[in-house]
Design an enzyme around this catalytic site. Structure first.
Site, PDB file in Angstrom:
ATOM      1  N   CYS A  45       0.821  -1.217   0.000  1.00  0.00           N
ATOM      2  CA  CYS A  45       0.000   0.000   0.000  1.00  0.00           C
ATOM      3  C   CYS A  45       0.854   1.265   0.000  1.00  0.00           C
ATOM      4  O   CYS A  45       0.496   2.260  -0.596  1.00  0.00           O
ATOM      5  CB  CYS A  45      -0.915   0.046   1.224  1.00  0.00           C
ATOM      6  SG  CYS A  45      -2.079  -1.308   1.263  1.00  0.00           S
ATOM      7  N   ARG A 421     -41.432  26.628   7.084  1.00  0.00           N
ATOM      8  CA  ARG A 421     -40.884  25.573   7.936  1.00  0.00           C
ATOM      9  C   ARG A 421     -41.033  25.855   9.423  1.00  0.00           C
ATOM     10  O   ARG A 421     -41.247  24.942  10.212  1.00  0.00           O
ATOM     11  CB  ARG A 421     -39.395  25.402   7.616  1.00  0.00           C
ATOM     12  CG  ARG A 421     -39.220  24.836   6.261  1.00  0.00           C
ATOM     13  CD  ARG A 421     -37.793  24.793   5.842  1.00  0.00           C
ATOM     14  NE  ARG A 421     -37.758  24.132   4.555  1.00  0.00           N
ATOM     15  CZ  ARG A 421     -36.669  23.910   3.862  1.00  0.00           C
ATOM     16  NH1 ARG A 421     -35.504  24.309   4.322  1.00  0.00           N
ATOM     17  NH2 ARG A 421     -36.731  23.312   2.704  1.00  0.00           N
TER      18      ARG A 421
HETATM   19  O1  MEZ Z   1     -33.770  24.000   0.607  1.00  0.00           O
HETATM   20  C1  MEZ Z   1     -34.021  23.088   1.395  1.00  0.00           C
HETATM   21  O2  MEZ Z   1     -33.629  23.093   2.553  1.00  0.00           O
HETATM   22  C2  MEZ Z   1     -34.878  21.968   0.958  1.00  0.00           C
HETATM   23  C3  MEZ Z   1     -35.495  22.104  -0.357  1.00  0.00           C
HETATM   24  C4  MEZ Z   1     -35.073  20.948   1.758  1.00  0.00           C
HETATM   25  C5  MEZ Z   1     -35.976  19.858   1.438  1.00  0.00           C
HETATM   26  O3  MEZ Z   1     -36.951  19.695   2.158  1.00  0.00           O
HETATM   27  O4  MEZ Z   1     -35.763  19.166   0.455  1.00  0.00           O
END
Ligand code: MEZ
Length: 593
Positions: A45, A421
């Site tokens: 190696c 979110r």
């Molecule tokens: O941009 C993001 O964080 C995203 C699109 C995440 C996802 O849920 O796929």
């Protein structure tokens, strides 16, 4: 064992070989021992006959592994079993990212996934933390020069490196992890862009202004408006640039908080990140850009006028050395995978899982701040609502975008699944068990290729009927059936009277029916170094720091208090191009725009 001429080679090899001797004397079964037991000596190696130099990227040693065992493709073709680590979303990576001859090996996948997946000479279990490279003694003679040094080889870093290179600069791209790709490699949903040819071909009406408005609204107007303008205005150009490099981002979906379909992704709805990263890796390799993994920057060097003039690097074998440069571009990402830092800024997120790769620890932010950069919005940390329960695997928003709904443990919907979110996460955390089920059917499964990956990873429960699914989830069957019926009627009527979901592309009527249990997890850190529209890092006095640029998640301001899904990849490419171009301009006046 013969001696080697060059001291660096010798030092590197000693670092590798000495533990070999120690290991052989002991009882452990490290890979070196296993090889030795098969009469395969060290020289096979590391031998001088093969003229192997030990660089931090471990190219020579990796070629040795490939020489005997074959490439990743060969290995994955041979592999048996359900989960195949040699064929993964990481793409072409070094063998030594997982296999270590003289230390315990650690499958790189186990840093994000939890499988019972030991490899020879390995420790089992998950190791979500990053072990920082130990600083070694400095060899003062080790000084190199480059035009542009880029720190961090995710999408922003590779984009900046390619752009600077194409503008004529000599570039060195440094990555502390054993593989390139950063968090970008895990990006799932897509890349937002307005007024693209792909949208036009599908008859989607969008505008730069609408993308700007959506992004500002999503970020609760805390965003830096000038940066958001740049993001929206350049987004179509960034899609075209990636396409010109060979990317396929022609499919267009919709993400939460967007008024229209503007999230670009590979045909059939495959994950965007692994694809884009593989395209950027290939383009960087074609251009022979000097990319060094296992190379952590420990200091950004400034002259006595505060101008950035280079970096100090700690290479895994080479130790500390200096690279002098005319410009430094910092693209080292955020800190979602640093639980202490997350809890420092947001104590209420303590102990939460993350969707991020283990290198997202925020040390780039510390480097930038030490070099005089101003940090902003550090408390703005995004929780993604749908990380698969008990894992670090993100269930992309695109599944909801394509029609999936969320139900609680009582079998009821409780939120507009396409809200931003922060709101969706808060709603899930208010449910029993602080988790929810994402429900979809065969129609949705077929509409988005990346869903197959969740089956591959055994994250999905299923039923041939809703009754069967309810039994698998232990939710009341009557309630689940009633929830789905009400939702399907809302789809038919194009009116979600209950939760005002703005887009319901598919009813849930095609057996089988599926569910994934999801929980919120730390996903993105909106705060970071303040930059201007030229991607220059700004000092606290409001002036740009000469020679210092930044792009991507290490910066703050583009996303305000909440990032919209799909805006991250968009940001990395757009600001990566701007940073790379302007950094190169310091060297060669004819830099590309
Ligand atoms: O941009 C993001 O964080 C995203 C699109 C995440 C996802 O849920 O796929």
């Amino acid at each position: 064992m013969k001696t080697f001429g060059r001291s660096i080679v010798l030092l590197g090899l000693l670092a590798i070989l000495l533990p070999c001797v120690t290991a052989l004397a002991g009882e452990s079964a490290l890979l070196a021992d296993l090889h030795k037991a098969k009469q395969i000596g060290c020289a096979e190696c590391h031998g001088s006959a093969k003229k192997i130099t030990v660089d931090d990227s471990e190219k020579g040693v990796n070629l040795s592994c490939i020489g005997c065992h074959g490439t990743l493709d060969t290995m994955s073709a041979k592999a048996k079993g359900h989960i195949n680590p040699h064929k993964s979303h990481l793409g072409e990576i070094n063998c030594t990212a997982c296999h270590s001859g003289h230390n315990s090996s650690q499958a790189y996948c186990l840093k994000c996934h939890s499988y019972d997946m030991p490899i020879p000479g390995s420790v089992s279990g998950t190791v979500p933390t990053v072990v920082p490279l130990k600083a070694k003694k400095r060899d003062k003679k080790q000084v190199e020069t480059a035009d542009v040094v880029v720190i961090g080889a995710g999408a922003a870093g590779m984009t900046a490196a390619i752009t600077a290179h194409d503008a004529g600069a000599k570039v060195i791209l440094l990555e502390k992890q054993p593989i390139t790709g950063g968090n970008s490699m895990l990006a799932a949903g897509g890349m937002n862009a307005a007024e693209t040819t792909f949208q036009s071909a599908k008859g989607i009406k969008d505008s730069v202004e609408l993308m700007y408005q959506d992004t500002m609204k999503g970020g609760k107007n805390m965003n830096d408006p000038a940066l958001v303008r740049i993001l929206a205005q350049n987004s179509a150009g960034s899609v075209a640039w990636l396409t010109s490099l060979g990317a396929d981002i022609s499919d267009v979906g919709r993400m939460a908080g967007a008024s229209v379909y503007r999230t670009h992704r590979p045909t059939g709805g495959n994950a965007v990140g692994a694809h884009i990263v593989s395209v950027l890796r290939k383009n960087a390799a074609d251009r022979k850009i000097d990319i060094r993994v296992n190379s952590a920057v420990v200091k950004i060097i400034e002259d006595n006028k505060g101008r950035v003039t280079g970096v100090e690097v700690n290479g895994i074998h080479r130790g500390l050395y200096t690279i002098k440069a005319k410009a430094v571009v910092l693209t080292a990402g955020g800190f979602s995978a640093n639980p202490e830092k997350v809890a420092y800024y947001r104590p209420e997120f303590k102990g939460m899982t993350t969707s991020n790769q283990p290198g997202a620890t925020g040390d780039g932010l510390d480097l930038g701040a030490k070099a005089g950069g101003e940090l902003k919005d550090m408390k703005e940390i995004q929780i993604h609502p749908t990380v698969a329960a008990g894992s670090r695997i993100l269930i992309t928003e695109a599944v909801r975008g394509n029609g999936a709904i969320l139900i609680n443990h009582e079998g009821k919907r409780f939120v507009n699944e396409l809200t931003t979110r922060d709101k969706a996460s808060e709603a899930i955390l208010n449910q029993t068990g602080k988790s929810a089920y994402m429900i979809f059917d065969e129609g949705i499964r077929k509409s988005l290729k990346q869903i197959d990956g969740y089956f591959h990873l055994d994250l999905v429960k299923e039923g041939a009927t809703l009754k069967e699914l309810a039994a698998a989830l232990k939710v009341p069957v009557d309630t689940l059936e009633a929830t789905i019926e009400t939702y399907n009627k809302a789809v038919d009527a194009k009116d979600d009277a209950e939760f005002k979901r703005p887009d319901m592309p598919r009813a849930l009527r095609t057996a089988k029916y599926y569910a994934i249990e999801v929980k919120p997890g730390v996903h993105y850190t909106m705060g970071g170094l303040r930059i201007n529209t030229s991607s220059q890092v700004m000092a606290k006095d409001g002036k740009p720091i000469a020679g210092f640029f930044a792009a991507g998640e290490v910066t703050g301001g583009v996303h305000g208090a909440n990032r919209l899904g799909g805006n991250s990849i968009s940001e990395t490419i757009t600001f990566g191009r701007i940073a790379g171009s302007n950094a190169a301009q310091l060297v060669k006046p004819k830099a590309v725009k």
